[in-house]
Design an enzyme around this catalytic site. Structure first.
Site, PDB file in Angstrom:
ATOM      1  N   HIS A   1      -6.796  -8.227  -1.123  1.00  0.00           N
ATOM      2  CA  HIS A   1      -6.801  -7.064  -0.154  1.00  0.00           C
ATOM      3  C   HIS A   1      -7.622  -7.243   1.086  1.00  0.00           C
ATOM      4  CE1 HIS A   1      -6.015  -2.645   0.420  1.00  0.00           C
ATOM      5  NE2 HIS A   1      -7.230  -2.710   0.723  1.00  0.00           N
TER       6      HIS A   1
ATOM      7  N   ASP B   1       0.825  -1.250  -0.050  1.00  0.00           N
ATOM      8  CA  ASP B   1       0.111  -0.025  -0.187  1.00  0.00           C
ATOM      9  C   ASP B   1       0.736   1.227   0.092  1.00  0.00           C
ATOM     10  OD1 ASP B   1      -1.372  -2.342   1.355  1.00  0.00           O
ATOM     11  OD2 ASP B   1      -3.268  -0.854   1.363  1.00  0.00           O
TER      12      ASP B   1
ATOM     13  N   GLU C   1      -4.247   2.288  -3.462  1.00  0.00           N
ATOM     14  CA  GLU C   1      -5.623   2.713  -3.114  1.00  0.00           C
ATOM     15  C   GLU C   1      -5.437   3.901  -2.196  1.00  0.00           C
ATOM     16  OE1 GLU C   1      -8.236   0.524  -0.687  1.00  0.00           O
ATOM     17  OE2 GLU C   1      -6.704   0.420   0.965  1.00  0.00           O
TER      18      GLU C   1
ATOM     19  N   HIS D   1      -1.480  -2.586   5.998  1.00  0.00           N
ATOM     20  CA  HIS D   1      -0.295  -1.585   6.264  1.00  0.00           C
ATOM     21  C   HIS D   1       0.798  -2.124   7.311  1.00  0.00           C
ATOM     22  CE1 HIS D   1      -2.572   2.348   4.584  1.00  0.00           C
ATOM     23  NE2 HIS D   1      -2.890   1.038   4.014  1.00  0.00           N
TER      24      HIS D   1
ATOM     25  N   HIS E   1     -10.649   1.707  -0.448  1.00  0.00           N
ATOM     26  CA  HIS E   1     -10.641   3.102  -0.700  1.00  0.00           C
ATOM     27  C   HIS E   1     -10.444   3.574  -1.924  1.00  0.00           C
ATOM     28  CE1 HIS E   1     -10.077   4.072   3.514  1.00  0.00           C
ATOM     29  NE2 HIS E   1      -9.286   2.998   3.812  1.00  0.00           N
TER      30      HIS E   1
END
Ligand SMILES: [Fe+2]
Length: 271
Positions: free
Chosen positions: A152, A8, A39, A179, A68
């Site tokens: 994801h 990410d 994203e 993350h 997102h």
């Protein structure tokens, strides 16, 4: 054949270290194809066409996303014009965009990217990633055996399960979204490289990319507070998967979390 898959990318700190690291790694590690989850690449929330152009110009071949993807409204109108930008395949079919892409390496090998979303602890109307994912992998394998899946999702169990579900049918299954990098990278028994989460390419002096004081305030008081993307300690989180282009299976997976001085040192060594 080395494929670089980047976790990410968050805001301008993420884009900044991505560009520096990519310049070095593409030469030093003979990277043939690059995929990045984008994203949160625009200001920490969502992505725009200008940011996509910037990331493609930096050398990324295909971009994946997740929950997102629609944060910046302008992307709704342009996602169909950017074939290299994916949203999870198992989102409702009436949503714009697509969930897979086939590109080519510099030496002409076709590489497919498939973007899926988990459903455990994730909001929204998602279809089953296991059955839809397998169906799409079978379709993609008619075109190429080199297939990378970005799963994801929040739950490590669901991500690990889909790794085993697709083991032997795809080159790699890597997780994004939390993350937080995991160190369980390995080649699964039937030859698919796997890592539960690649981690964030963005500011680590933060709470998963967000300015830490605002997040702490919300936890401590329960009151709403404005979230801004943090800036400090940008790091580059990624994996390099060595794939046999004939079989599409992985020989190895090498995970990395590079600080700015690591990238600087590598750049100096390269000159
Ligand atoms: Fe996400």
């Amino acid at each position: 054949m080395n494929i670089l898959i980047i976790g990410d990318v968050v805001g301008s700190p993420g884009r900044g270290i991505l560009k520096k690291a990519l310049r070095v790694l593409r030469k030093q590690r003979d990277v043939e194809y690059t995929i990045a989850n984008v994203e949160n690449a625009a200001g920490g929330f969502g992505v725009t066409k200008d940011v996509c152009d910037e990331i493609l110009d930096a050398g990324v071949d295909c971009m994946t996303s997740g929950n997102h993807i629609w944060d910046k409204k302008e992307i709704l109108g342009v996602i169909d014009l950017i074939p290299q930008l994916l949203r999870p395949l198992n989102y409702p079919p009436d949503q714009p965009g697509r969930g897979s892409h086939v590109g080519k390496t510099r030496s002409g090998v076709k590489v497919a990217t498939l973007n899926l979303s988990g459903r455990v602890f994730m909001h929204g109307a998602m279809d089953d990633p296991f059955s839809l994912g397998l169906r799409e992998v079978r379709r993609l394998r008619e075109e190429t055996k080199v297939i990378v899946v970005d799963m994801h999702g929040e739950a490590s169990s669901e991500k690990t399960a889909i790794g085993h579900h697709l083991d032997g049918l795809v080159s790699a299954v890597v997780g994004t979204h939390t993350h937080v990098p995991t160190c369980d990278h390995r080649v699964l028994p039937k030859g698919t490289a796997y890592c539960t989460d690649l981690g964030m390419t963005g500011p680590y002096d933060s709470v998963i990319g967000v300015e830490k004081d605002a997040v702490l305030r919300r936890f401590l008081t329960g009151m709403p507070s404005r979230f801004e993307t943090a800036k400090g300690d940008p790091r580059f989180a990624a994996a390099i998967v060595d794939v046999d282009p004939q079989t599409g299976l992985a020989r190895s997976i090498d995970r990395m979390l590079l600080e700015e001085e690591d990238v600087q040192r590598m750049a100096t060594e390269a000159t």
